[in-house]
Motif scaffolding. Structure first.
Motif, PDB file in Angstrom:
ATOM      1  N   ALA A  76       0.843  -1.197   0.000  1.00  0.00           N
ATOM      2  CA  ALA A  76       0.000   0.000   0.000  1.00  0.00           C
ATOM      3  C   ALA A  76       0.876   1.243   0.000  1.00  0.00           C
ATOM      4  O   ALA A  76       1.813   1.350   0.790  1.00  0.00           O
ATOM      5  CB  ALA A  76      -0.920   0.004   1.217  1.00  0.00           C
ATOM      6  N   GLY A  77       0.563   2.182  -0.880  1.00  0.00           N
ATOM      7  CA  GLY A  77       1.326   3.414  -0.965  1.00  0.00           C
ATOM      8  C   GLY A  77       0.436   4.629  -1.003  1.00  0.00           C
ATOM      9  O   GLY A  77      -0.786   4.526  -1.212  1.00  0.00           O
ATOM     10  N   SER A  78       1.045   5.793  -0.808  1.00  0.00           N
ATOM     11  CA  SER A  78       0.298   7.044  -0.847  1.00  0.00           C
ATOM     12  C   SER A  78       1.256   8.195  -1.078  1.00  0.00           C
ATOM     13  O   SER A  78       2.377   8.193  -0.567  1.00  0.00           O
ATOM     14  CB  SER A  78      -0.470   7.258   0.460  1.00  0.00           C
ATOM     15  OG  SER A  78      -1.087   8.531   0.496  1.00  0.00           O
ATOM     16  N   VAL A  79       0.796   9.172  -1.854  1.00  0.00           N
ATOM     17  CA  VAL A  79       1.492  10.455  -1.980  1.00  0.00           C
ATOM     18  C   VAL A  79       0.437  11.529  -1.732  1.00  0.00           C
ATOM     19  O   VAL A  79      -0.565  11.600  -2.453  1.00  0.00           O
ATOM     20  CB  VAL A  79       2.140  10.651  -3.355  1.00  0.00           C
ATOM     21  CG1 VAL A  79       2.832  12.012  -3.418  1.00  0.00           C
ATOM     22  CG2 VAL A  79       3.138   9.537  -3.652  1.00  0.00           C
ATOM     23  N   ALA A  80       0.643  12.339  -0.702  1.00  0.00           N
ATOM     24  CA  ALA A  80      -0.360  13.326  -0.299  1.00  0.00           C
ATOM     25  C   ALA A  80       0.303  14.673  -0.042  1.00  0.00           C
ATOM     26  O   ALA A  80       1.485  14.742   0.318  1.00  0.00           O
ATOM     27  CB  ALA A  80      -1.087  12.861   0.965  1.00  0.00           C
ATOM     28  N   VAL A  81      -0.480  15.739  -0.205  1.00  0.00           N
ATOM     29  CA  VAL A  81       0.002  17.082   0.109  1.00  0.00           C
ATOM     30  C   VAL A  81      -0.753  17.617   1.319  1.00  0.00           C
ATOM     31  O   VAL A  81      -1.914  17.265   1.551  1.00  0.00           O
ATOM     32  CB  VAL A  81      -0.176  18.049  -1.085  1.00  0.00           C
ATOM     33  CG1 VAL A  81       0.671  17.605  -2.269  1.00  0.00           C
ATOM     34  CG2 VAL A  81      -1.650  18.167  -1.493  1.00  0.00           C
ATOM     35  N   ALA A  82      -0.091  18.446   2.100  1.00  0.00           N
ATOM     36  CA  ALA A  82      -0.739  19.068   3.242  1.00  0.00           C
ATOM     37  C   ALA A  82      -1.819  20.022   2.754  1.00  0.00           C
ATOM     38  O   ALA A  82      -1.692  20.666   1.702  1.00  0.00           O
ATOM     39  CB  ALA A  82       0.290  19.806   4.093  1.00  0.00           C
ATOM     40  N   ALA A  83      -2.906  20.111   3.528  1.00  0.00           N
ATOM     41  CA  ALA A  83      -4.042  20.957   3.150  1.00  0.00           C
ATOM     42  C   ALA A  83      -4.791  21.362   4.406  1.00  0.00           C
ATOM     43  O   ALA A  83      -4.562  20.825   5.494  1.00  0.00           O
ATOM     44  CB  ALA A  83      -4.964  20.212   2.183  1.00  0.00           C
ATOM     45  N   ARG A  84      -5.719  22.296   4.229  1.00  0.00           N
ATOM     46  CA  ARG A  84      -6.562  22.744   5.332  1.00  0.00           C
ATOM     47  C   ARG A  84      -8.009  22.841   4.862  1.00  0.00           C
ATOM     48  O   ARG A  84      -8.276  23.118   3.697  1.00  0.00           O
ATOM     49  CB  ARG A  84      -6.104  24.106   5.867  1.00  0.00           C
ATOM     50  CG  ARG A  84      -4.685  24.121   6.418  1.00  0.00           C
ATOM     51  CD  ARG A  84      -4.340  25.452   7.071  1.00  0.00           C
ATOM     52  NE  ARG A  84      -5.164  25.710   8.250  1.00  0.00           N
ATOM     53  CZ  ARG A  84      -4.876  25.241   9.475  1.00  0.00           C
ATOM     54  NH1 ARG A  84      -3.820  24.479   9.670  1.00  0.00           N
ATOM     55  NH2 ARG A  84      -5.659  25.526  10.492  1.00  0.00           N
ATOM     56  N   HIS A  85      -8.923  22.607   5.804  1.00  0.00           N
ATOM     57  CA  HIS A  85     -10.348  22.810   5.533  1.00  0.00           C
ATOM     58  C   HIS A  85     -11.010  23.335   6.795  1.00  0.00           C
ATOM     59  O   HIS A  85     -10.984  22.679   7.834  1.00  0.00           O
ATOM     60  CB  HIS A  85     -11.028  21.512   5.087  1.00  0.00           C
ATOM     61  CG  HIS A  85     -12.501  21.684   4.856  1.00  0.00           C
ATOM     62  ND1 HIS A  85     -13.456  21.026   5.602  1.00  0.00           N
ATOM     63  CD2 HIS A  85     -13.169  22.471   3.968  1.00  0.00           C
ATOM     64  CE1 HIS A  85     -14.656  21.380   5.181  1.00  0.00           C
ATOM     65  NE2 HIS A  85     -14.514  22.253   4.198  1.00  0.00           N
TER      66      HIS A  85
END
Length: 267
Positions: A76-85
């Motif tokens: 299992a892999g993931s590439v994510a960017v920081a964000a706000r909501h």
């Protein structure tokens, strides 16, 4: 006795038993490498669909893990960017390669996770560590390094991920129903954590263009064993015209859905 037709309906008793079994799942531990780096803030802002907003620090988080599913090991892999909501900090995954279709179904259909079939490899020989995420024969992300020593175990923690759940329209335009924004909270326990000295390498891929998020300042690489539980909730409806320009993030073929909002769409 007539043979059981397995595509036939389950009885109420069978449905109840399946739900009770799902509620009693044992801890599932994964071994994975996690890499953080600062990237171009304009690139992070560009990939975030409204109503997500850019963070104060433009971080990217990549993970490459092997999951100890009994009789069914998973990469299992993931590439994510920081964000706000709405004032809450979290992560917006752009791609989540999985090695088995079984892992795609729940994540995509229930939470709206951007999971795709791919190759996920994590190898350790002594202190040497190599990890990679691949699709269509392209290693679009790799981590090479040396395990340099143990780290203190962190306390149990929570991480927030943002997902968009939707169904493309059956007529090839827009959506069938309003898209929704999902907050997925993951509670994580760590039983082993080690520091890694190494580097993250991004390779050009038209299917998974994470190379657009260059490593400007490394922010740490770790190797750990983790157990995670998650729960999600719908927090907002999303306007079609806001999300449609980003639909190509979910599919390899950007022409699978109309890039513009359908005629007559309203907020």
């Amino acid at each position: 006795m007539a043979p059981r037709i397995r595509y036939g309906p389950r009885t109420d008793t069978e449905i109840k038993a399946a739900r009770e079994a799902a509620a009693r799942l044992p801890d599932i531990w994964s071994t994975g490498v996690t890499a953080l780096w600062e990237t171009d803030p304009d690139a992070v802002a560009a990939v975030l669909p409204p109503p997500l907003a850019p963070p104060a620090r433009p971080l990217v988080r990549a993970s490459v893990s092997t999951v100890a599913l009994r009789g069914y090991p998973l990469g299992a892999g993931s590439v994510a960017v920081a964000a706000r909501h709405e004032g809450r900090a979290g992560w917006y995954p752009l791609v989540m390669p999985m090695t088995h279709e079984r892992a795609l179904t729940g994540g995509r259909e229930v939470f709206g996770e951007p999971k795709k079939l791919g190759e996920v490899v994590l190898e350790r020989e002594g202190a040497a560590l190599r990890a990679r995420l691949s699709r269509h024969g392209i290693d679009f992300l790799a981590v090479h390094g040396t395990v340099s020593g143990p780290l203190p175990l962190p306390p149990e923690s929570e991480r927030l991920d943002f997902y968009f759940k939707f169904l493309p329209g059956v007529d090839g335009t827009g959506f069938d129903g309003d898209p929704v924004l999902v907050h997925c909270t993951r509670t994580e326990r760590v039983r082993r954590l080690e520091e890694v000295t190494g580097e993250v390498m991004l390779r050009e891929s038209a299917y998974d263009p994470v190379a657009d998020l260059p490593v400007l300042r490394p922010a740490g690489i770790t190797l750990g064993e983790r157990a995670t539980t998650q729960h999600g909730r719908v927090v907002a409806r999303v306007a079609a015209e806001d999300l449609l320009p980003y639909i190509h993030q979910r599919y390899d073929d950007a022409h699978q859905i109309l890039d513009g909002p359908p005629e007559g769409s309203t907020r």
